[in-house]
Enzyme design. Structure first.
Site, PDB file in Angstrom:
ATOM      1  N   ASP A  17       0.549  -0.976   0.114  1.00 25.19           N
ATOM      2  CA  ASP A  17      -0.543  -0.043   0.021  1.00 25.19           C
ATOM      3  C   ASP A  17       0.724   1.462  -0.224  1.00 25.19           C
ATOM      4  O   ASP A  17       1.737   1.093   0.712  1.00 25.19           O
ATOM      5  CB  ASP A  17      -1.162  -0.150   0.852  1.00 25.19           C
ATOM      6  CG  ASP A  17      -1.595   1.032   1.483  1.00 25.19           C
ATOM      7  OD1 ASP A  17      -2.599   1.268   0.568  1.00 25.19           O
ATOM      8  OD2 ASP A  17      -1.817   2.208   2.255  1.00 25.19           O
ATOM      9  N   CYS A  32     -13.134  -9.451   8.759  1.00 26.69           N
ATOM     10  CA  CYS A  32     -14.087 -10.046   7.955  1.00 26.69           C
ATOM     11  C   CYS A  32     -15.196  -9.869   7.146  1.00 26.69           C
ATOM     12  O   CYS A  32     -16.057 -10.671   6.901  1.00 26.69           O
ATOM     13  CB  CYS A  32     -15.456  -8.954   9.468  1.00 26.69           C
ATOM     14  SG  CYS A  32     -15.997  -7.772   9.386  1.00 26.69           S
ATOM     15  N   CYS A  42     -13.045  -4.259   6.097  1.00 24.88           N
ATOM     16  CA  CYS A  42     -12.103  -4.967   7.231  1.00 24.88           C
ATOM     17  C   CYS A  42     -11.227  -6.313   6.585  1.00 24.88           C
ATOM     18  O   CYS A  42     -11.669  -7.230   6.217  1.00 24.88           O
ATOM     19  CB  CYS A  42     -13.195  -5.449   7.998  1.00 24.88           C
ATOM     20  SG  CYS A  42     -13.041  -5.960   9.479  1.00 24.88           S
ATOM     21  N   CYS A  87     -17.054  -6.582  13.318  1.00 19.15           N
ATOM     22  CA  CYS A  87     -16.908  -7.769  14.753  1.00 19.15           C
ATOM     23  C   CYS A  87     -15.845  -7.111  15.302  1.00 19.15           C
ATOM     24  O   CYS A  87     -15.154  -7.401  16.266  1.00 19.15           O
ATOM     25  CB  CYS A  87     -15.742  -8.559  13.491  1.00 19.15           C
ATOM     26  SG  CYS A  87     -14.108  -7.653  12.544  1.00 19.15           S
ATOM     27  N   GLU A  95      -1.402  -1.197  -6.132  1.00 17.17           N
ATOM     28  CA  GLU A  95      -2.840  -0.884  -6.898  1.00 17.17           C
ATOM     29  C   GLU A  95      -2.251   0.133  -8.072  1.00 17.17           C
ATOM     30  O   GLU A  95      -0.935   0.298  -7.814  1.00 17.17           O
ATOM     31  CB  GLU A  95      -3.753   0.272  -5.744  1.00 17.17           C
ATOM     32  CG  GLU A  95      -3.971  -0.404  -4.676  1.00 17.17           C
ATOM     33  CD  GLU A  95      -4.403   0.647  -3.570  1.00 17.17           C
ATOM     34  OE1 GLU A  95      -5.819   0.865  -3.173  1.00 17.17           O
ATOM     35  OE2 GLU A  95      -3.949   1.570  -3.410  1.00 17.17           O
ATOM     36  N   ASP A 144      -3.213   2.071   6.396  1.00 13.80           N
ATOM     37  CA  ASP A 144      -2.214   1.216   5.711  1.00 13.80           C
ATOM     38  C   ASP A 144      -2.175  -0.228   5.832  1.00 13.80           C
ATOM     39  O   ASP A 144      -2.099  -0.282   4.938  1.00 13.80           O
ATOM     40  CB  ASP A 144      -0.869   2.142   6.085  1.00 13.80           C
ATOM     41  CG  ASP A 144      -1.495   4.046   5.620  1.00 13.80           C
ATOM     42  OD1 ASP A 144      -1.754   4.371   5.114  1.00 13.80           O
ATOM     43  OD2 ASP A 144      -0.092   4.762   6.451  1.00 13.80           O
ATOM     44  N   CYS A 152     -14.000  -1.821  13.186  1.00 13.52           N
ATOM     45  CA  CYS A 152     -14.673  -2.151  12.292  1.00 13.52           C
ATOM     46  C   CYS A 152     -15.900  -2.492  13.505  1.00 13.52           C
ATOM     47  O   CYS A 152     -15.843  -2.569  13.920  1.00 13.52           O
ATOM     48  CB  CYS A 152     -14.613  -3.510  11.737  1.00 13.52           C
ATOM     49  SG  CYS A 152     -15.786  -4.604  10.934  1.00 13.52           S
TER      50      CYS A 152
END
Length: 430
Positions: free
Chosen positions: A194, A334, A331, A353, A278, A360, A350
């Protein structure tokens, strides 16, 4: 197997050689501008666009009568400049046909005010441990010894350029491909990477690479030098000295950025079997005026370019995530998506969960999961095709990872492209 690579190093010319280098750069610049003017004139008159070879013949016919000073330089300098001009026209019309945005437009005239420039030589070029022999210039000393390849190589061309008062040579050579056997990290053979502003790169295994902020940390000094430059009288010696100081600082900033990017890409491609990144829409990200300077200081495109060609050298696959994959908002525990996440949220919990994530690191882990699924899908499709199935293979598009299969240059990278390509960006990366 033969591959093409480039080796760039700094020259240490004497005063006579420096004058000859300036003459060659001026000749190449003049030939480019002369050829561009002829092409524009031909288009206005409705004539056929003259090729580089036709322009070179015409220029040779005018040398003796109109441009006798060109005989002082090698014939390769204007010849290669006209070839560069031809290539610029081909790229321009191809981009117009494809309607590509953000690409370079119509070729422009070269000016001495924008720098001395560069030129390219071909023919009898030889390199030793301490010198490089160039046509019409002679043996020029090297600042760095024992770097250029001296045996079992075929030198195709030499590009000489100037930057901040320093001269550099880049040799394009054809050499035998070498098998790069590096110890791969068996615990983390594939990682997600990332990219961001606060931290330049965060790996899914927890490794972080700090942002050098090459421009940001030198911005105050750069502003001071620019103010000093514009206070000087135009055409004066003091103004030329001030301009050199500004150029040296710009060169230092680019060296800091380049050094960090090379260290990161070399370390990762040698240690990992696959890297998931990405496909960033840097042009769209630059539209944010609050982040544009910081984003341009990162060198994101250069980092990806280096990952791609070094991945081919070191047997590391580069996987590019889909643009609609929300790596930062998902997340990693989950799979729930946090639509309320903003750019200022560096940590978030989150709702589904209750897991607390570093922005990052969470994005890097999600990219790793995406890459594993993409590789499994690609290998499954290839297996079906090998058994005679009707599938067409992976939808991402593969290219060979053998360094010997593509011509590679150290400065310009490889034209093989990434192993998997899907254009776009997750704008929640920061």
């Amino acid at each position: 197997m033969k591959i093409i690579r480039g080796f760039k190093t700094e020259l240490d010319p004497n005063d006579r050689q420096r004058t000859v280098l300036l003459q060659h750069a001026g000749t190449a610049r003049f030939a480019f501008n002369w050829g561009l003017e002829r092409k524009i004139e031909a288009r206005k008159n409705g004539e056929k666009n003259p090729s580089a070879m036709e322009l070179h013949r015409e220029l040779n016919a005018l040398k003796q009568s109109e441009f006798p000073w060109m005989y002082e330089s090698s014939k390769c300098a204007p010849q290669e400049a006209l070839r560069d001009l031809d290539r610029a026209f081909v790229n321009f019309f191809r981009n117009c046909k494809a309607k590509k945005k953000g690409k370079k437009g119509f070729p422009r005239f070269k000016s001495r005010r924008n720098g001395i420039g560069s030129f390219r030589l071909t023919g009898s070029i030889h390199a030793s441990e301490t010198h490089v022999s160039l046509p019409r210039i002679g043996a020029v000393r090297l600042k760095e010894h024992n770097y250029l390849p001296t045996s079992d190589v075929k030198v195709l061309s030499a590009s000489i350029s100037e930057r901040a008062g320093r001269w550099f040579v880049s040799l394009q050579v054809e050499i035998e491909s070498q098998d790069h056997h590096h110890e791969k990290d068996e615990e983390h053979p594939i990682i997600g990477l990332d990219l961001g502003i606060k931290t330049l790169a965060v790996c899914s295994d927890g490794t972080e690479f700090e942002n050098p902020k090459a421009l940001g940390r030198n911005l105050r000094k750069l502003r001071r030098l620019n103010r000093s430059l514009h206070r000087k009288v135009k055409g004066s010696s003091n103004r030329r000295k001030a301009a050199k100081r500004v150029a040296r600082l710009h060169w230092r900033i680019s060296n800091i950025r380049s050094d960090v990017l090379h260290k990161i890409t070399t370390e990762l491609t040698r240690a990992k079997s696959a890297i998931v990144i990405e496909d960033l829409n840097v042009r769209g990200m630059m539209a944010n005026r609050h982040l544009s300077r910081a984003i341009s200081d990162l060198g994101l495109h250069e980092l990806r370019r280096q990952l791609e060609y070094k991945g081919l050298w070191n047997g590391c696959q580069i996987v590019t995530a889909d643009r609609f994959f929300a790596s930062s908002k998902t997340c990693s525990d989950c799979g729930a998506v946090n639509q309320a996440l903003t750019l200022s949220d560096r940590e978030w919990a989150c709702v589904a969960c209750g897991c607390v994530h570093d922005r990052d690191l969470n994005a890097a882990v999600n990219l790793e999961h995406w890459g594993v699924d993409a590789l499994l899908a690609a290998s499954s499709a290839e297996s079906q095709n090998a058994r005679g199935g009707e599938g067409s293979g992976s939808s991402f598009g593969c290219c060979e990872t053998n360094p010997g299969e593509a011509g590679i240059r150290h400065e310009v990278g490889t034209e093989g492209g990434p192993l998997f390509f899907a254009p776009g960006i997750d704008f929640g990366m920061f």
